[in-house]
Each structure stands twice: as structure tokens, then as C-alpha cells.
Design an enzyme around this catalytic site. Structure first.
Site, PDB file in Angstrom:
ATOM      1  N   LEU A 137       0.822  -1.211   0.000  1.00 15.85           N
ATOM      2  CA  LEU A 137       0.000   0.000   0.000  1.00 15.85           C
ATOM      3  C   LEU A 137       0.856   1.260   0.000  1.00 15.85           C
ATOM      4  O   LEU A 137       1.927   1.323   0.595  1.00 15.85           O
ATOM      5  CB  LEU A 137      -0.949  -0.024   1.190  1.00 15.85           C
ATOM      6  CG  LEU A 137      -2.012  -1.129   1.110  1.00 15.85           C
ATOM      7  CD1 LEU A 137      -2.860  -1.169   2.370  1.00 15.85           C
ATOM      8  CD2 LEU A 137      -2.898  -0.931  -0.118  1.00 15.85           C
ATOM      9  N   HIS A 282     -12.560  -8.131   5.332  1.00 15.37           N
ATOM     10  CA  HIS A 282     -11.336  -8.770   5.778  1.00 15.37           C
ATOM     11  C   HIS A 282     -10.690  -9.651   4.728  1.00 15.37           C
ATOM     12  O   HIS A 282      -9.877 -10.516   5.041  1.00 15.37           O
ATOM     13  CB  HIS A 282     -11.622  -9.565   7.056  1.00 15.37           C
ATOM     14  CG  HIS A 282     -12.010  -8.692   8.197  1.00 15.37           C
ATOM     15  ND1 HIS A 282     -13.314  -8.466   8.556  1.00 15.37           N
ATOM     16  CD2 HIS A 282     -11.264  -7.949   9.044  1.00 15.37           C
ATOM     17  CE1 HIS A 282     -13.360  -7.640   9.586  1.00 15.37           C
ATOM     18  NE2 HIS A 282     -12.129  -7.307   9.902  1.00 15.37           N
ATOM     19  N   SER A 405      26.102  15.756  -2.777  1.00 19.98           N
ATOM     20  CA  SER A 405      26.937  14.675  -2.262  1.00 19.98           C
ATOM     21  C   SER A 405      26.966  13.459  -3.170  1.00 19.98           C
ATOM     22  O   SER A 405      27.980  12.756  -3.247  1.00 19.98           O
ATOM     23  CB  SER A 405      26.440  14.240  -0.875  1.00 19.98           C
ATOM     24  OG  SER A 405      26.683  15.243   0.090  1.00 19.98           O
ATOM     25  N   GLU A 434      13.095   9.431   0.604  1.00 19.68           N
ATOM     26  CA  GLU A 434      13.742   8.365  -0.162  1.00 19.68           C
ATOM     27  C   GLU A 434      12.752   7.378  -0.775  1.00 19.68           C
ATOM     28  O   GLU A 434      12.898   6.981  -1.938  1.00 19.68           O
ATOM     29  CB  GLU A 434      14.739   7.604   0.733  1.00 19.68           C
ATOM     30  CG  GLU A 434      15.962   8.410   1.148  1.00 19.68           C
ATOM     31  CD  GLU A 434      15.724   9.214   2.414  1.00 19.68           C
ATOM     32  OE1 GLU A 434      16.667   9.877   2.879  1.00 19.68           O
ATOM     33  OE2 GLU A 434      14.583   9.180   2.937  1.00 19.68           O
ATOM     34  N   HIS A 483      28.525   6.941  -0.645  1.00 13.86           N
ATOM     35  CA  HIS A 483      28.923   6.770   0.754  1.00 13.86           C
ATOM     36  C   HIS A 483      28.730   5.294   1.131  1.00 13.86           C
ATOM     37  O   HIS A 483      27.992   4.948   2.037  1.00 13.86           O
ATOM     38  CB  HIS A 483      28.128   7.691   1.679  1.00 13.86           C
ATOM     39  CG  HIS A 483      28.358   9.151   1.421  1.00 13.86           C
ATOM     40  ND1 HIS A 483      28.151   9.732   0.194  1.00 13.86           N
ATOM     41  CD2 HIS A 483      28.776  10.149   2.254  1.00 13.86           C
ATOM     42  CE1 HIS A 483      28.425  11.026   0.256  1.00 13.86           C
ATOM     43  NE2 HIS A 483      28.821  11.297   1.490  1.00 13.86           N
ATOM     44  N   ARG A 542      32.629   7.794  -1.396  1.00 12.48           N
ATOM     45  CA  ARG A 542      32.853   9.216  -1.157  1.00 12.48           C
ATOM     46  C   ARG A 542      34.330   9.550  -1.284  1.00 12.48           C
ATOM     47  O   ARG A 542      34.707  10.621  -1.762  1.00 12.48           O
ATOM     48  CB  ARG A 542      32.354   9.608   0.241  1.00 12.48           C
ATOM     49  CG  ARG A 542      32.496  11.103   0.524  1.00 12.48           C
ATOM     50  CD  ARG A 542      32.042  11.478   1.916  1.00 12.48           C
ATOM     51  NE  ARG A 542      32.949  10.995   2.955  1.00 12.48           N
ATOM     52  CZ  ARG A 542      32.841  11.336   4.236  1.00 12.48           C
ATOM     53  NH1 ARG A 542      31.853  12.128   4.631  1.00 12.48           N
ATOM     54  NH2 ARG A 542      33.698  10.867   5.124  1.00 12.48           N
TER      55      ARG A 542
END
Length: 692
Positions: A137, A282, A405, A434, A483, A542
Site C-alpha cells: 500500500l 477482511h 553529495s 527516499e 557513501h 565518497r
């Protein structure tokens, strides 16, 4: 108020009852599924499809079709019934038109069975007409935001005065569960910020979830929340009042500055006269007695099964099929004129539709000179991304607020930022969202665009659900993660990924690349961009890594096979120990290689940047790179050792991390955790001693 009794309304009633009873029968026959939502939402869905949706069932991949996403995928029987009643044609994988319906009655009768086109939750690529795989969902509505962004971007790039090729709308049908999920909130906030007036979420507010009333955990004012996001709110007090539904959909059509949320008040399993709120709520079949009672309530033959009156087919065709055919034919004619005036743009559209790339897309991928100081792979990746994107105009993406970054900003002239007042921009700003970033990017890919997004590797956890769906749907999405290890140092264990590479490698259908230097990063983008049916996780550093001298070491083009021999003993002597590594640790393996060579130990260094790609190579090649006869093996990677036993064997050594990291400078951490070239060389000697 009830609608006047007209022949048109009678036929609408007939279609609604057909949708409801097909869903009841499909669930009952399977003895599995959710009948309640299809029963309650059939009037809304029928009104949308029959009277509004710009969609040609005979050409369901028409680029300017409206998109319909059933975000509450547990109600899949409703979508399958719609596809059947509208007689949507199946499009085979070779993209040739088929005479077979996408969903036959026989398919509905095999709902939720092995190899059925009617899976338990809608699956993109399995059933023509399913625009996105849904079920988890919130992810469906979030993907719909990506589709709406794609529509605006396509219109901005390709529409010309008098030649408006793109203007489609995206509808998503969702429920209380969708709107409880955080990803829906993330995506809704982004959609409101971007003023996506071509986006409509239809919210089935039935106040029921698996545990019972939503009053147990969900009592907020959803309309007020979405109004604060910048959405237009339209309310339908009764899900069975098709006149209200029509007015609500017309209100969406006339809104030009905001996305629209239509809140439809419904009773789950409407029309089931005795068990409303129980079995239907249900996710259980109604049972024979209850199913018969529901059919009786709808004025349907109680003993019928999968009954579709001819009038229902005819009435549906008189709406969606006739309207869609006329719109699509007009679009085809317009495209012919457009191609004469704008041949280059028309060729781009042809390539997008076929999932292909320009012939010269890779011509500007740089080759990086040997450099002991080198570059972080995030930096070299950013350079390559820009080189590719210049030649693939429909490659776009962004970051979850970390572009400076992750180095995923497109910096060339004309790239620009995508914004409400600048929809032609190719840099998207997802904010600190994200999960939404990954789900929206899936929506872009579902719309034919090549898309990527980025964050730190440790934060891939937040996007896991959408990552998995990109793999399920076989979308060519690039998930860029920088990173990539404890080498981030002082940020500490909250920002240092440990289990993440192993976790991503465990996901079927996802290729995980971890390049060791700038040229491997370039080759990774060459492979990634060139493959259309698999998503990728790209793990980047990085810290700067030396750019290897490829006149001394194996060519970076070996990455195209997932793994390759980087260094072998001098004089073509056979190796006696294998050193296997990915990413930054390849350089530790090379340092150990030279230490061992000085002591007369014959080692081979294997760079293994993509396990999945390596495993797809012929056995002969894999045995050539990792000879089975050589059992002395050492793997080194700044992450969990989980999974490495497939390459080092039961008795091989794995130098990795078996705990979380610490907050300290990178060099201190590598020494503290024993991830050093000395440790690799020592492990190799121990392996040889054990082999002897």
C-alpha cells in the site's frame, strides 16, 4: 439524489452489477481474495472508465492514454473485470498487436491461480492494461506521481503549437491503507509542491481496515491534510451516486493548478445484505449463501457464474472504446504531420515507445587516465552520467536532497531543474523522501523515460519497497547509492552501511554494481544504460580511489562480464591463491598482491563489481576467472561477509565487517577493523598453509 431512470442509466446499472458480480465470482471460485472493495467501488470505476478515461482498448499502449493505477491492489478483481468488460487487447512482449483479450472470462475463472493473467495483486508486464505492479500500500499512488511528472515533462519537451501530443491524466484509486502509509504522504506532498494538476487520486473512504474500524488508529482529517499539501479536495457523499462521481471527475478536469483528491464515502462490500464489514472487509470470499444474497440484491440471477450480458459489452464499448479510438486516431494523424515538421523529435518518440536508445548514446563516455590520486567513484560516475544524459534526452532524475553529495546533478546547458513552472527540467528534487523518490522514479520508467535517483547507501533501507517493485517490474531504473562503506568515517554507524550490499544482492532481478575506479564506473554506466529490462543499484565511494593503469592491469571493459582478472603472476605463471574484491577494496587486494609477489607468492586479483552479471556468464568463463582447482581464496569487502562463501568456498577467508562501525576517521577505522592490505596478504598466506 437518485438518477432519473433512463436507458443510459439502466445500462450503467447493468455494467456496475456486471463488475460487482464478476469480482464476487472470481474471489469465490478462487476461495481467496478481497470482494469488498470491488463491490463498493464498481460505480466509481465504471463512471471513470465509461465516461472519462482517454484510453483505446484496441491500442492499450497508445502513448497519450490516461493512466489508471489501482493502488489498493487487493481489489484486483475490479481491475480485471474492467479490463475484461472494456475488451482491452493483449499486447505481447514483442509489442505486436494481438487479437486475444488481455483478460478473458477463463482468466477471471482462474483468478489467483498459477500462471493466470489475473494474479492476486496486479502485475505490470503480466497483464496488459495493468500500468503498475501494486499491492504494497502507498506505492501505487506514489508511482502515479511519477507518471504525472512524466506527462508534464513529455508535454514540455515534445508539444508544439498546434501539435499537442501529450496531455494525459493519471488516476489512482486508493484507500485508507494507502493513505496511512508514509510513502503516500511523501508523494502527495511532492505532487502538491509541483502543482501536478494532471493527477487525480480517488480515495475510497470506507473507514475499515484489517483490524476493524479505522477509528482504532486513523482519525485524522485527510481532506485537511491534503489541502495543506496544496491539493484540491472534492467530496462524494455516496459511492453509488454516479451523478456526484461525474461532477467530481469534471471538477478534476477543470482544475489547472493543483492535483485533486476525490474523497468517496463508501461502505465496503456495498450490497452484501448481511455480512457488510465482515468477510468483505477482511479479504475473504463471501461464501455461497452470501454471494447469492448479494446477487439477489443487485437484481442478478443468483445461480449465475461469470455472467456478462452482451448489452454490458456494447455499452462499455460505446463509451471508452469509441471515445478512445477517435482520440487515438486523431493522435496518430497528428503524429504523422508532427514527424514531417519535427523529424528529430519524432524519432526520439519512436525510440522511447520502443524502449531503445539513440545510436550514439555512449560515444562521449570518458576514458580516465591513470592517476594514483584518482577520483571518488561518485565523482567519476557523475561525469559519466552527464556524458550519457547529453545523448539520451529522456534520461532524467534527481536525489533525495543529496545531489551535491551523490553527484547526480545534470550540469550541461539546457538540463535545468524540473519545477511547477519549468516542467522541461531534467533535474528532479525529491526532498528528504527516499521511499517516494524511488517510487516516483518507477513511475517515470513506467512512462517510457530512463530514470535514476540517488541517496546514501545506508538510506536504501527507506526505499526498500520501491526498490523491490522496480525489480519485480523489470524497470531500467538506476538507484544510485554513494557513501558506500564505513569509509564515511566520522559520521559513525548510523551512516555507515554494513549489511546493505548483501541485502541488495539478495533481491532477485536487481544488479548491484560496485566499481573500483573511474573507468569501472564508466563501464558500469555503459552496461546499465544499455540494458532495458533490469534495475541497478550502483554503490559508489565518497573517498578518492586511484585510477588504475590499464596498460598494467586488466581492462575495465571486463566489468561487462560482472567480474574479470585484474592482475596475474608475472611470466604467465599459474596463480596459487585468489584475491577477490569489489569497489575500494580492490586496491587493498592489489597492494596485497604486490606484497605477496615480493615474497614469491603467486596471487591473482579478481575484480568482481557485479555478482549478478558474473553469474549470468557461461560456466566456462566463470571457471576461467575463478579456477575451481584453486581453493586458496580470500575475499575482501567493506561490508557484511554474508554471501561471499559462494566465491571463496567453505574454507575460504572473508575479510569484512561483522559488527556495526564506529565514529572515527577513515584510516583509523580501517585499521581498527582489520581491513588492510596486510590483513589480506596474511589471510592469503594462511589459506596457502591450510591448502598445503
Amino acid at each position: 439524489m437518485p438518477e432519473p431512470h433512463t436507458e443510459d442509466n439502466r445500462l450503467d446499472d447493468l455494467c456496475v452489477a456486471t463488475l460487482r458480480t464478476l469480482a464476487i465470482d472470481a474471489v469465490q471460485t478462487a476461495n481467496s481474495g478481497h470482494p469488498g472493495a470491488p463491490m463498493a467501488l464498481a460505480p466509481t470505476a465504471h463512471t471513470l472508465w465509461h465516461r472519462f478515461l482517454r484510453y483505446d482498448p484496441a491500442d492499450p499502449l497508445w502513448p497519450n492514454r490516461d493512466r489508471f493505477v489501482l493502488s489498493g491492489g487487493h481489489g484486483s478483481a475490479l481491475l480485471y473485470a474492467l479490463l475484461h468488460l472494456a475488451r482491452v487487447a493483449e499486447v505481447p512482449t514483442d509489442a505486436t498487436m494481438s487479437r486475444r483479450p488481455a483478460v478473458t472470462l477463463q482468466d477471471l475463472q482462474r483468478f489467483r491461480q498459477l500462471d493466470s493473467r489475473c494474479a492476486g495483486h496486479p502485475e505490470y508486464g503480466l497483464t496488459t492494461g495493468v500500468e503498475a505492479t501494486t499491492g504494497p500500500l502507498g506505492t501505487g499512488v506514489a508511482s502515479a506521481v511519477g507518471m504525472a511528472i512524466a506527462a508534464r515533462w513529455l508535454a514540455a519537451r515534445y508539444n508544439r503549437a498546434g501539435r499537442e501530443l501529450f496531455g494525459y491524466d493519471t488516476y489512482a484509486l486508493c484507500g485508507d491503507g494507502d493513505l496511512m502509509e508514509g510513502v503516500a504522504a511523501e508523494a502527495a506532498s511532492l505532487a502538491g509542491h509541483l502543482k501536478l494538476a494532471n493527477l487525480c487520486w480517488i480515495y475510497d473512504s470506507n473507514r475499515i481496515s484489517i483490524e476493524g474500524s479505522t477509528g482504532l488508529a486513523f482519525t485524522e482529517d485527510v481532506g485537511a491534510r491534503f489541502q495543506a499539501y496544496g491539493w484540491k479536495i472534492v467530496r462524494v457523499a455516496d459511492a453509488n451516486d454516479r451523478d456526484q462521481i461525474r461532477r467530481a471527475l469534471n471538477a478534476f478536469r477543470t482544475e489547472h493548478t493543483k492535483p485533486t483528491l476525490i474523497i468517496v464515502e463508501s461502505t465496503i462490500g456495498y450490497g452484501a445484505p448481511t455480512k457488510q464489514g465482515s468477510a468483505a472487509a477482511h479479504g475473504e470470499p463471501l461464501g455461497e449463501d452470501e454471494a447469492a444474497g448479494a446477487k439477489r440484491f443487485y437484481g442478478w440471477p443468483e445461480d449465475s457464474h461469470f455472467l456478462v450480458p452482451d448489452e454490458a459489452y456494447t455499452h462499455m464499448a460505446a463509451g471508452i472504446a469509441e471515445r478512445g479510438r477517435a482520440l487515438r486516431q486523431a493522435w496518430d494523424e497528428q503524429l504523422e504531420d508532427y514527424a514531417e515538421q519535427y523529424p528529430e523529435l519524432a524519432e526520439e518518440l519512436r525510440l522511447i515507445q520502443r524502449g531503445e536508445l539513440p545510436a550514439d548514446w555512449g560515444q562521449d563516455i570518458p576514458a580516465f587516465p591513470a592517476d594514483p590520486k584518482g577520483l571518488a567513484t561518485r565523482d567519476s560516475s557523475g561525469q559519466v552520467l552527464n556524458a550519457v544524459a547529453r545523448n539520451v534526452p529522456w534520461l532524467l532524475g534527481g536525489s533525495a536532497d543529496l545531489a551535491p553529495s551523490t553527484r547526480t546533478t545534470l550540469t550541461f546547458d539546457g538540463a535545468g531543474d524540473f519545477a511547477a513552472d519549468h516542467p522541461q527540467g531534467r533535474n528532479l528534487h525529491f526532498g528528504v523522501r527516499e521511499f517516494a523518490a524511488a517510487a516516483v522514479t518507477n513511475g517515470l520508467a513506467l512512462s517510457g523515460l530512463r530514470a535514476y535517483w540517488s541517496t546514501f547507501l545506508v538510506f536504501s533501507d527507506f526505499a526498500r519497497g520501491a526498490l523491490r517493485l522496480s525489480a519485480l517490474m523489470k524497470l531500467p531504473v538506476v538507484h544510485v547509492f554513494t557513501h558506500d562503506s564505513i569509509a564515511v568515517g566520522e559520521d559513525g554507524p548510523t551512516h555507515q552501511p554494513i549489511e546493505h550490499l548483501a541485502s541488495l544482492r539478495a533481491m532477485p532481478g536487481l544488479d548491484v554494481f560496485r566499481p573500483c575506479d573511474a573507468n569501472e564506473a564508466a563501464e558500469a554506466w555503459r552496461v546499465i544504460t544499455g540494458q532495458a529490462g533490469r534495475p541497478t543499484a550502483l554503490a559508489l565511494t565518497r573517498q578518492a580511489l586511484p585510477t588504475l593503469d590499464r596498460t598494467v592491469y586488466g581492462p575495465a571493459s571486463g566489468l561487462a562480464r560482472g567480474g574479470y582478472v585484474l592482475a596475474d603472476p608475472a611470466g604467465n605463471e599459474s596463480p596459487e591463491v585468489l584475491l577477490i574484491a569489489t569497489g575500494s577494496e580492490v586496491h587493498l587486494a592489489l597492494e596485497a598482491f604486490h606484497k605477496l609477489a615480493a615474497d614469491g607468492v603467486r596471487a591473482r586479483v579478481v575484480s568482481l563489481p557485479c555478482w549478478e552479471l558474473f553469474e549470468r556468464q557461461p560456466t566456462e568463463y566463470r571457471d576461467e576467472v575463478l579456477p575451481p582447482i584453486i581453493t586458496a581464496r580470500v575475499a575482501v569487502e567493506l561490508g557484511s561477509p554474508f554471501g561471499w562463501e559462494r566465491y571463496v568456498g567453505r574454507d575460504g577467508a572473508v575479510i569484512g565487517l561483522r559488527s556495526f562501525g564506529e565514529s572515527a576517521p577513515m584510516g583509523v577505522l580501517l585499521t581498527e577493523f582489520g581491513i588492510t592490505s596486510e590483513a589480506v596478504a596474511e589471510a592469503a598466506r594462511a589459506q596457502l598453509a591450510h591448502a598445503d
